[in-house]
Write a protein that holds these residues in place. Sequence first.
Motif, PDB file in Angstrom:
ATOM      1  N   SER A 240       0.833  -1.198   0.000  1.00  0.00           N
ATOM      2  CA  SER A 240       0.000   0.000   0.000  1.00  0.00           C
ATOM      3  C   SER A 240       0.867   1.247   0.000  1.00  0.00           C
ATOM      4  N   PHE A 241       0.270   2.363  -0.391  1.00  0.00           N
ATOM      5  CA  PHE A 241       1.003   3.634  -0.433  1.00  0.00           C
ATOM      6  C   PHE A 241       1.258   4.176   0.973  1.00  0.00           C
ATOM      7  N   TYR A 242       0.464   3.761   1.956  1.00  0.00           N
ATOM      8  CA  TYR A 242       0.560   4.322   3.293  1.00  0.00           C
ATOM      9  C   TYR A 242       1.460   3.527   4.233  1.00  0.00           C
ATOM     10  N   ASN A 243       2.112   2.501   3.696  1.00  0.00           N
ATOM     11  CA  ASN A 243       3.008   1.691   4.508  1.00  0.00           C
ATOM     12  C   ASN A 243       4.097   1.118   3.610  1.00  0.00           C
ATOM     13  N   ILE A 298       2.035 -19.026  -9.819  1.00  0.00           N
ATOM     14  CA  ILE A 298       1.382 -17.733 -10.077  1.00  0.00           C
ATOM     15  C   ILE A 298       1.325 -16.923  -8.785  1.00  0.00           C
ATOM     16  N   ARG A 299       1.688 -15.633  -8.919  1.00  0.00           N
ATOM     17  CA  ARG A 299       1.527 -14.708  -7.799  1.00  0.00           C
ATOM     18  C   ARG A 299       0.654 -13.536  -8.238  1.00  0.00           C
ATOM     19  N   VAL A 300      -0.329 -13.201  -7.410  1.00  0.00           N
ATOM     20  CA  VAL A 300      -1.195 -12.046  -7.655  1.00  0.00           C
ATOM     21  C   VAL A 300      -0.857 -10.988  -6.613  1.00  0.00           C
ATOM     22  N   HIS A 301      -0.458  -9.803  -7.092  1.00  0.00           N
ATOM     23  CA  HIS A 301      -0.094  -8.729  -6.160  1.00  0.00           C
ATOM     24  C   HIS A 301      -1.167  -7.642  -6.185  1.00  0.00           C
ATOM     25  N   TRP A 302      -1.654  -7.299  -5.004  1.00  0.00           N
ATOM     26  CA  TRP A 302      -2.678  -6.261  -4.832  1.00  0.00           C
ATOM     27  C   TRP A 302      -2.021  -5.066  -4.146  1.00  0.00           C
ATOM     28  N   HIS A 303      -1.954  -3.920  -4.862  1.00  0.00           N
ATOM     29  CA  HIS A 303      -1.315  -2.725  -4.318  1.00  0.00           C
ATOM     30  C   HIS A 303      -2.327  -1.591  -4.218  1.00  0.00           C
ATOM     31  N   VAL A 304      -2.559  -1.117  -2.997  1.00  0.00           N
ATOM     32  CA  VAL A 304      -3.412   0.059  -2.797  1.00  0.00           C
ATOM     33  C   VAL A 304      -2.577   1.273  -3.181  1.00  0.00           C
ATOM     34  N   LYS A 305      -2.882   1.861  -4.343  1.00  0.00           N
ATOM     35  CA  LYS A 305      -1.965   2.812  -4.972  1.00  0.00           C
ATOM     36  C   LYS A 305      -2.201   4.260  -4.553  1.00  0.00           C
ATOM     37  N   LEU A 306      -3.443   4.739  -4.653  1.00  0.00           N
ATOM     38  CA  LEU A 306      -3.712   6.157  -4.417  1.00  0.00           C
ATOM     39  C   LEU A 306      -5.018   6.343  -3.664  1.00  0.00           C
ATOM     40  N   GLU A 310     -12.943  11.278  -3.242  1.00  0.00           N
ATOM     41  CA  GLU A 310     -14.129  10.439  -3.405  1.00  0.00           C
ATOM     42  C   GLU A 310     -13.817   9.069  -3.995  1.00  0.00           C
ATOM     43  N   TYR A 311     -12.549   8.835  -4.338  1.00  0.00           N
ATOM     44  CA  TYR A 311     -12.175   7.568  -4.986  1.00  0.00           C
ATOM     45  C   TYR A 311     -10.892   7.030  -4.362  1.00  0.00           C
ATOM     46  N   TRP A 312     -10.607   5.776  -4.663  1.00  0.00           N
ATOM     47  CA  TRP A 312      -9.310   5.189  -4.339  1.00  0.00           C
ATOM     48  C   TRP A 312      -8.937   4.200  -5.428  1.00  0.00           C
ATOM     49  N   ARG A 313      -7.628   4.006  -5.628  1.00  0.00           N
ATOM     50  CA  ARG A 313      -7.134   3.248  -6.788  1.00  0.00           C
ATOM     51  C   ARG A 313      -6.275   2.057  -6.337  1.00  0.00           C
ATOM     52  N   VAL A 314      -6.451   0.944  -7.064  1.00  0.00           N
ATOM     53  CA  VAL A 314      -5.719  -0.288  -6.790  1.00  0.00           C
ATOM     54  C   VAL A 314      -5.016  -0.758  -8.064  1.00  0.00           C
ATOM     55  N   LYS A 315      -3.815  -1.273  -7.909  1.00  0.00           N
ATOM     56  CA  LYS A 315      -3.087  -1.878  -9.036  1.00  0.00           C
ATOM     57  C   LYS A 315      -2.953  -3.375  -8.788  1.00  0.00           C
ATOM     58  N   LEU A 388      -7.619  -0.471 -10.988  1.00  0.00           N
ATOM     59  CA  LEU A 388      -9.052  -0.368 -10.723  1.00  0.00           C
ATOM     60  C   LEU A 388      -9.327   0.904  -9.925  1.00  0.00           C
ATOM     61  N   LEU A 389     -10.355   1.608 -10.311  1.00  0.00           N
ATOM     62  CA  LEU A 389     -10.756   2.823  -9.616  1.00  0.00           C
ATOM     63  C   LEU A 389     -12.097   2.592  -8.931  1.00  0.00           C
ATOM     64  N   PHE A 390     -12.118   2.732  -7.601  1.00  0.00           N
ATOM     65  CA  PHE A 390     -13.331   2.512  -6.814  1.00  0.00           C
ATOM     66  C   PHE A 390     -13.866   3.840  -6.282  1.00  0.00           C
TER      67      PHE A 390
END
Length: 456
Positions: A240-243, A298-306, A310-315, A388-390
């Motif tokens: 994540s961006f915050y850690n 296979i490895r799937v990496h989930w990164h909380v990017k921004l 009103e939104y948050w983004r994941v890579k 992905l933009l949530f």
Amino acid sequence: MESLRASVTGSITSKLSGFTILLLFLLSCSTFTSTEAYDALDPNGNITIKWDIMSWTPDGYVAVVTIFNFQQYRHIQAPGWTLGWTWAKKEVIWSMMGGQTTEQGDCSKYKGGTPHCCKKDPTVVDLLPGTPYNQQIANCCKGGVISSWAQDPTAALSSFQLSVGAAGTTNKTVRVPKNFTLKAPGPGYTCGPAKVGKPTKFITSDKRRVTQAMMTWNVTCTYSQFLAQKTPTCCVSLSSFYNETIVSCPTCACGCQNNGTESGSCINPKTPHLASVVNTPGKPNRPMVQCTSHMCPIRVHWHVKLNYKEYWRVKITITNFNYAMNYSLWNLVVQHPNFDNLTQLFSFYYKSLTPYEGLNDTAMLWGIKFYNDFLSEAGPNGNVQSELLFRKDASTFTFEKGWAFPRRIYFNGDNCVMPPPDAYPWLPNASSRPVISLLRSAIIILASWVFLLACA
């Protein structure tokens, strides 16, 4: 005395009854295995084999066999499906179109015309693309590759035609085959018995006439990951961006490294002349997974990017560590409560999976055709990624307690190993590590006491 005897007898009887109940429970448990194929995210998913007798012949019939993949996100990739069964009598296959048996068997008793297959338990495979047109039928000749139902329903089936001899020639004399097996391409599927149903109806191309099969039976096959492989095939890492902490896949998630040549051995990416090692003939006969701490293909990496107002983004990044496998038509299933507010998706296709009414927390993602629907083998090009933009929901959104990370991830229908929840990246200012804080305080107090005692 009588009361004592009665109490002792009652005690023994109750113990025996308890033992009997326990024994019956254990015996009943032994009749069930861990290969149950129920999937909570795709409760109605299965592969159905439909056998339609289209016409009768002097010694048997002509049938079209169609394999329907009704699974939402589990497809059949190369080298494709393999279908087997056991004949009820002494049937033979005179000819086939759109498929072929892997062995002919002993046909020495036939003079003149030789059957295509005389085995009691034939095994059929699909023909390859480029097969001559006079050997094809509709929905055949794709090398056994079948799409999942959600990705492409028009490509989620495969067919072949066979002419059966030494068989019944009426609905009353024909016998359905038994012991159906399906490999897609490996183990994992369990098929039930063939059940005779209503004859299939067909609509002509001009939609002005309806015909029907002489007789139809269906076979249902269900998938179990426990039967497919002994160990998991994928894992998940988080950041994540915050850690600054990057939470890797759990150690030995899919196996552990060793110095042997059997399971657990791997390929070091820094090996000199790596290309010659990887491209050795017969490479699928030995492990071809890159050496990692998790040993997953296979490895799937989930990164909380921004984080926006009103939104948050994941890579999301999918990395292939398998030198012996390319993944065509790959797909990813992700479970997260914010998928009900997915605003935008980049370079992946998306479909919401809602197995239960009113619950929209599961998404299926897959690549764009001719762009990134092909995940190459391990190496510089062995990865695909998207963002992905949530949109935030004020009533539920938070970065605390790992809420921003997925609950569950599947790759090609197999459940991936997640890190333990207490290892998730946490907010620096959050009190999400009270145990560590208390331990630090205790150490400080103890050190102070030691210092004071030393000074005294």
